[in-house]
Write a protein that holds these residues in place. Sequence first.
Motif, PDB file in Angstrom:
ATOM      1  N   MET A  80     118.597 106.557  43.951  1.00  0.00           N
ATOM      2  CA  MET A  80     117.295 105.807  43.716  1.00  0.00           C
ATOM      3  C   MET A  80     116.685 106.757  44.006  1.00  0.00           C
ATOM      4  SD  MET A  80     115.886 103.148  44.066  1.00  0.00           S
ATOM      5  CE  MET A  80     114.341 102.753  43.061  1.00  0.00           C
ATOM      6  N   ALA A  81     116.742 107.900  43.548  1.00  0.00           N
ATOM      7  CA  ALA A  81     115.602 109.124  43.968  1.00  0.00           C
ATOM      8  C   ALA A  81     115.748 110.055  42.327  1.00  0.00           C
ATOM      9  CB  ALA A  81     116.163 110.349  44.518  1.00  0.00           C
ATOM     10  N   VAL A  82     117.420 109.917  41.697  1.00  0.00           N
ATOM     11  CA  VAL A  82     117.899 110.055  40.247  1.00  0.00           C
ATOM     12  C   VAL A  82     117.788 108.824  39.445  1.00  0.00           C
ATOM     13  CG1 VAL A  82     119.617 110.051  38.808  1.00  0.00           C
ATOM     14  CG2 VAL A  82     119.652 111.030  41.056  1.00  0.00           C
ATOM     15  N   PHE A  83     116.808 107.676  39.493  1.00  0.00           N
ATOM     16  CA  PHE A  83     116.553 106.282  38.747  1.00  0.00           C
ATOM     17  C   PHE A  83     115.058 106.464  38.766  1.00  0.00           C
ATOM     18  CE2 PHE A  83     114.710 102.102  39.069  1.00  0.00           C
ATOM     19  CZ  PHE A  83     114.645 101.620  37.885  1.00  0.00           C
ATOM     20  N   SER A  84     114.515 107.196  39.751  1.00  0.00           N
ATOM     21  CA  SER A  84     113.085 107.179  40.116  1.00  0.00           C
ATOM     22  C   SER A  84     112.756 108.389  39.038  1.00  0.00           C
ATOM     23  CB  SER A  84     112.460 107.813  41.466  1.00  0.00           C
ATOM     24  OG  SER A  84     112.866 106.890  42.049  1.00  0.00           O
ATOM     25  N   ILE A 119     113.196  98.522  41.542  1.00  0.00           N
ATOM     26  CA  ILE A 119     113.942  98.253  42.429  1.00  0.00           C
ATOM     27  C   ILE A 119     115.009  97.748  41.816  1.00  0.00           C
ATOM     28  CG2 ILE A 119     114.830  97.734  45.060  1.00  0.00           C
ATOM     29  CD1 ILE A 119     112.928  99.530  45.636  1.00  0.00           C
ATOM     30  N   SER A 120     114.296  96.083  41.478  1.00  0.00           N
ATOM     31  CA  SER A 120     115.070  94.631  40.990  1.00  0.00           C
ATOM     32  C   SER A 120     116.190  95.806  39.362  1.00  0.00           C
ATOM     33  CB  SER A 120     113.970  93.591  40.320  1.00  0.00           C
ATOM     34  OG  SER A 120     113.574  93.082  41.780  1.00  0.00           O
ATOM     35  N   TRP A 121     114.432  96.234  39.065  1.00  0.00           N
ATOM     36  CA  TRP A 121     116.098  96.661  37.434  1.00  0.00           C
ATOM     37  C   TRP A 121     116.945  97.472  38.023  1.00  0.00           C
ATOM     38  CZ3 TRP A 121     117.400  96.115  32.796  1.00  0.00           C
ATOM     39  CH2 TRP A 121     116.961  96.660  32.424  1.00  0.00           C
ATOM     40  N   ALA A 122     116.983  98.612  38.836  1.00  0.00           N
ATOM     41  CA  ALA A 122     118.234  99.459  39.749  1.00  0.00           C
ATOM     42  C   ALA A 122     119.382  98.960  39.525  1.00  0.00           C
ATOM     43  CB  ALA A 122     117.504 100.150  39.811  1.00  0.00           C
ATOM     44  N   ILE A 123     118.702  97.824  40.510  1.00  0.00           N
ATOM     45  CA  ILE A 123     120.008  96.813  40.784  1.00  0.00           C
ATOM     46  C   ILE A 123     120.773  95.737  39.595  1.00  0.00           C
ATOM     47  CG2 ILE A 123     120.930  94.616  42.497  1.00  0.00           C
ATOM     48  CD1 ILE A 123     118.387  95.280  44.222  1.00  0.00           C
ATOM     49  N   ILE A 125     121.002  97.149  36.640  1.00  0.00           N
ATOM     50  CA  ILE A 125     121.755  98.093  35.733  1.00  0.00           C
ATOM     51  C   ILE A 125     122.721  98.494  36.602  1.00  0.00           C
ATOM     52  CG2 ILE A 125     121.557 100.995  35.359  1.00  0.00           C
ATOM     53  CD1 ILE A 125     118.641 100.470  35.309  1.00  0.00           C
ATOM     54  N   ALA A 126     122.722  98.648  38.118  1.00  0.00           N
ATOM     55  CA  ALA A 126     123.991  98.334  39.060  1.00  0.00           C
ATOM     56  C   ALA A 126     125.001  97.499  38.909  1.00  0.00           C
ATOM     57  CB  ALA A 126     123.351  99.290  40.561  1.00  0.00           C
ATOM     58  N   PHE A 127     124.667  96.423  38.801  1.00  0.00           N
ATOM     59  CA  PHE A 127     124.890  95.313  38.540  1.00  0.00           C
ATOM     60  C   PHE A 127     126.541  95.150  37.712  1.00  0.00           C
ATOM     61  CE2 PHE A 127     125.942  90.435  37.015  1.00  0.00           C
ATOM     62  CZ  PHE A 127     126.711  90.252  38.211  1.00  0.00           C
ATOM     63  N   LEU A 128     124.741  95.611  36.354  1.00  0.00           N
ATOM     64  CA  LEU A 128     126.253  95.407  34.475  1.00  0.00           C
ATOM     65  C   LEU A 128     127.081  96.078  34.645  1.00  0.00           C
ATOM     66  CD1 LEU A 128     123.255  94.546  32.597  1.00  0.00           C
ATOM     67  CD2 LEU A 128     125.144  93.398  32.699  1.00  0.00           C
ATOM     68  N   LEU A 129     127.191  97.614  35.494  1.00  0.00           N
ATOM     69  CA  LEU A 129     128.465  98.645  35.282  1.00  0.00           C
ATOM     70  C   LEU A 129     128.461  98.405  36.180  1.00  0.00           C
ATOM     71  CD1 LEU A 129     125.177 101.885  35.073  1.00  0.00           C
ATOM     72  CD2 LEU A 129     126.421 100.546  33.565  1.00  0.00           C
ATOM     73  N   ALA A 130     128.823  97.742  37.284  1.00  0.00           N
ATOM     74  CA  ALA A 130     129.885  97.322  38.069  1.00  0.00           C
ATOM     75  C   ALA A 130     130.920  96.407  37.451  1.00  0.00           C
ATOM     76  CB  ALA A 130     129.527  96.902  39.485  1.00  0.00           C
ATOM     77  N   LEU A 146     122.458  97.401  25.314  1.00  0.00           N
ATOM     78  CA  LEU A 146     122.261  96.594  26.048  1.00  0.00           C
ATOM     79  C   LEU A 146     120.476  96.973  26.675  1.00  0.00           C
ATOM     80  CD1 LEU A 146     121.465  93.395  26.484  1.00  0.00           C
ATOM     81  CD2 LEU A 146     122.903  93.142  28.041  1.00  0.00           C
ATOM     82  N   LEU A 147     121.374  98.355  27.634  1.00  0.00           N
ATOM     83  CA  LEU A 147     119.849  98.459  28.666  1.00  0.00           C
ATOM     84  C   LEU A 147     119.425  99.562  28.009  1.00  0.00           C
ATOM     85  CD1 LEU A 147     122.812  99.108  31.733  1.00  0.00           C
ATOM     86  CD2 LEU A 147     121.360  97.501  31.376  1.00  0.00           C
ATOM     87  N   GLY A 148     120.110 100.262  26.726  1.00  0.00           N
ATOM     88  CA  GLY A 148     119.027 101.134  26.650  1.00  0.00           C
ATOM     89  C   GLY A 148     118.482 100.465  25.456  1.00  0.00           C
TER      90      GLY A 148
END
Length: 173
Positions: A80-84, A119-123, A125-130, A146-148
Amino acid sequence: MSPNAVFGTLFSSRTKELRWMALVTGFAFIIWIDIAVFLYVIFFGLKELNLADLIGTVATTPQGALFLVVGNLVGAGLGMAVFSITAISFPMLLHKDVDFITAMITSVKCVIANRRIMISWAIFIAFLLAISLASVLLGMIVVLPLLGHATWHLYRRAIRYDEAIESNTDEKE
């Protein structure tokens, strides 16, 4: 577009700030790995476990379960810190002529001001990367562009919103 235009963009002063931002992100990754090793040593000592033993220990012992919980909580906090600091800063550095510190500060302010959405966006992103990881990284061919693209649109809306707030604050004073 000519090769001179492409290479001119790559080596322009604007990308110098982008390189600093990449360095910050790389440094955060090194810190993340160091913390992961530190947690491993705290929980398992200096003994070397192969992958099968590590999975068995994590799945069957209380010490392993605690390692899993603490590791995931620490990893989520670091993530979350890096995402921020990066959510808005990379597109901003490509779009505006600002330094990387200003871009990171703006990114953190944007994440704080829009907690639920970010936070929804970060989750997401994590879901798509998983999913991409589960597909042996073949999903990255679709997911990364797509994420870009989506990040660019998120940035444009977020910065427009932040600029509107700043202009309203200036008018009230």
